[in-house]
Design an enzyme around this catalytic site. Structure first.
Site, PDB file in Angstrom:
ATOM      1  N   HIS A 121       0.815  -1.214   0.000  1.00 52.60           N
ATOM      2  CA  HIS A 121       0.000   0.000   0.000  1.00 52.60           C
ATOM      3  C   HIS A 121       0.854   1.271   0.000  1.00 52.60           C
ATOM      4  CE1 HIS A 121       0.755   0.622   4.344  1.00 52.60           C
ATOM      5  NE2 HIS A 121       0.664  -0.702   4.422  1.00 52.60           N
ATOM      6  N   ASP A 122       0.403   2.237  -0.791  1.00 50.19           N
ATOM      7  CA  ASP A 122       0.971   3.590  -0.843  1.00 50.19           C
ATOM      8  C   ASP A 122       2.356   3.662  -1.475  1.00 50.19           C
ATOM      9  OD1 ASP A 122      -1.231   5.001   0.715  1.00 50.19           O
ATOM     10  OD2 ASP A 122      -0.591   3.508   2.183  1.00 50.19           O
ATOM     11  N   GLY A 139       5.199  -1.134   2.515  1.00 47.37           N
ATOM     12  CA  GLY A 139       4.353   0.040   2.338  1.00 47.37           C
ATOM     13  C   GLY A 139       5.127   1.350   2.297  1.00 47.37           C
TER      14      GLY A 139
END
Length: 264
Positions: A121-122, A139
Site C-alpha cells: 500500500h501507498d 508500504g
C-alpha cells in the site's frame, strides 16, 4: 467491442475501453477502469478502486487492487493507479493505498515488472523502472525513474529509492538509496554509481563526471552527510551541464529520513 473470453467475469459497472482484451477466468470488479489497448491475461483478479491506463500488458495470475495488508485498514475507498505501457508479469500483487498516507498506490509509465513483484500500500513507482523477479516493496516506498531492482530485492517500509539507482540480487534495503547509486548486500551497502546505465540513457561525459564527483563526496572523502551535501551542491560551478542532476541529488539528501539515513 471489448474482447472478453466467455469465462471471464466482468462486473457490468467496470469501465473497459472497447479495445481491451480479457482472458479466460479473469475476474474484474465494479470499480475498475481500463484504458485502450490494454490486455489482461487469464486467471487475473482486478478489484478495488483500480485505474489502469493504455497499452499495458498484464500477464496471467496477477492480483491488482486488493486491500492493503494493513490491520488498520477499515474499508476506505483507497486506490491503485497504473499508467501506460507497463508490462506486469505473472503473480504480481499490487495493493491499493491506505488512509494512513495519500491513499493511492501509483505506478507510472513504461515500467517492466517481472514475476512475483509485490507493491504494498501507498508505494509510488516512477517511470521506466525495471523490477526483476521477486522484488518486494513494503508500504510507503517511493521509487524514482529509471531505477533497477535486482531479483529478490527487499525494501523496508518508507524507504526511498532514487532515480537511476540499481540494486544487486538479494539486496536488503533498510535506508534510502540515493540517485545513481548501485548497492549490494544484506543490509545493502553502496558499491559504485550506475555509470553504464547513464551512458545508455545518453548522459554526456560532463554529467557522468559530475556523478563520479558525487560518489567521491558521499563515499570516498570520509565526509559527514551534511558536508558531502554542500560539496555536491558546489559541483555546478565545475559541471554546469549537470545542474539538474546535482539538484536532484541535493533534494534527495535534504529529504533523507533522520531515522533511516542513506545507504553508505
Amino acid at each position: 467491442m471489448t474482447t472478453l473470453h466467455a469465462t471471464a467475469l466482468v462486473d457490468p459497472a467496470a469501465e473497459l475501453d472497447g479495445s481491451v482484451t480479457v482472458g479466460p477466468y479473469t475476474v474484474i470488479g465494479p470499480h475498475v477502469k481500463i484504458g485502450a489497448g490494454t490486455t489482461v491475461g487469464p486467471h487475473c483478479v482486478l478489484e478495488g478502486h483500480t485505474t489502469i491506463g493504455c497499452d499495458n500488458r498484464i500477464f496471467q495470475f496477477a492480483s491488482l487492487g486488493a486491500i492493503p495488508q494493513d490491520k488498520k485498514y477499515a474499508g476506505e475507498p483507497c486506490e491503485l493507479v497504473i499508467g501506460n505501457r507497463n508490462t506486469i508479469r505473472e503473480f504480481c500483487t499490487f495493493n491499493i493505498g491506505s488512509p494512513g498516507d495519500v491513499g493511492v498506490t501509483r505506478v507510472g509509465d513504461d515500467n517492466w515488472l517481472m514475476a512475483y513483484v509485490h507493491l504494498a500500500h501507498d508505494c509510488q513507482v516512477g517511470n521506466h523502472t525495471i523490477f526483476a523477479n521477486n522484488s518486494q516493496l513494503a508500504g510507503h516506498v517511493h521509487v524514482g525513474d529509471w531505477a533497477i531492482l535486482g531479483g529478490f530485492t527487499v525494501v523496508h517500509q518508507f524507504v526511498r529509492i532514487g532515480a537511476h539507482s540499481m540494486t544487486a540480487m538479494c539486496a536488503l534495503l533498510f535506508a534510502d538509496l540515493p540517485p545513481f547509486v548501485m548497492c549490494q548486500g544484506q543490509p545493502a551497502a553502496a558499491r559504485s554509481m550506475n555509470f553504464e546505465g547513464l551512458r545508455r540513457r545518453g548522459f554526456s561525459p560532463e554529467r557522468i563526471s559530475a556523478v563520479k564527483a558525487m560518489h567521491k563526496a558521499l563515499y570516498r572523502d570520509d565526509l559527514t552527510l551534511q558536508a558531502a551535501r554542500e560539496q555536491i551542491e558546489n559541483l555546478t560551478q565545475t559541471y554546469p551541464e549537470a545542474l539538474p542532476d546535482v539538484q536532484m541529488m541535493v533534494s534527495f539528501l535534504d529529504q533523507a529520513s533522520s531515522q533511516r539515513g542513506i545507504v553508505r
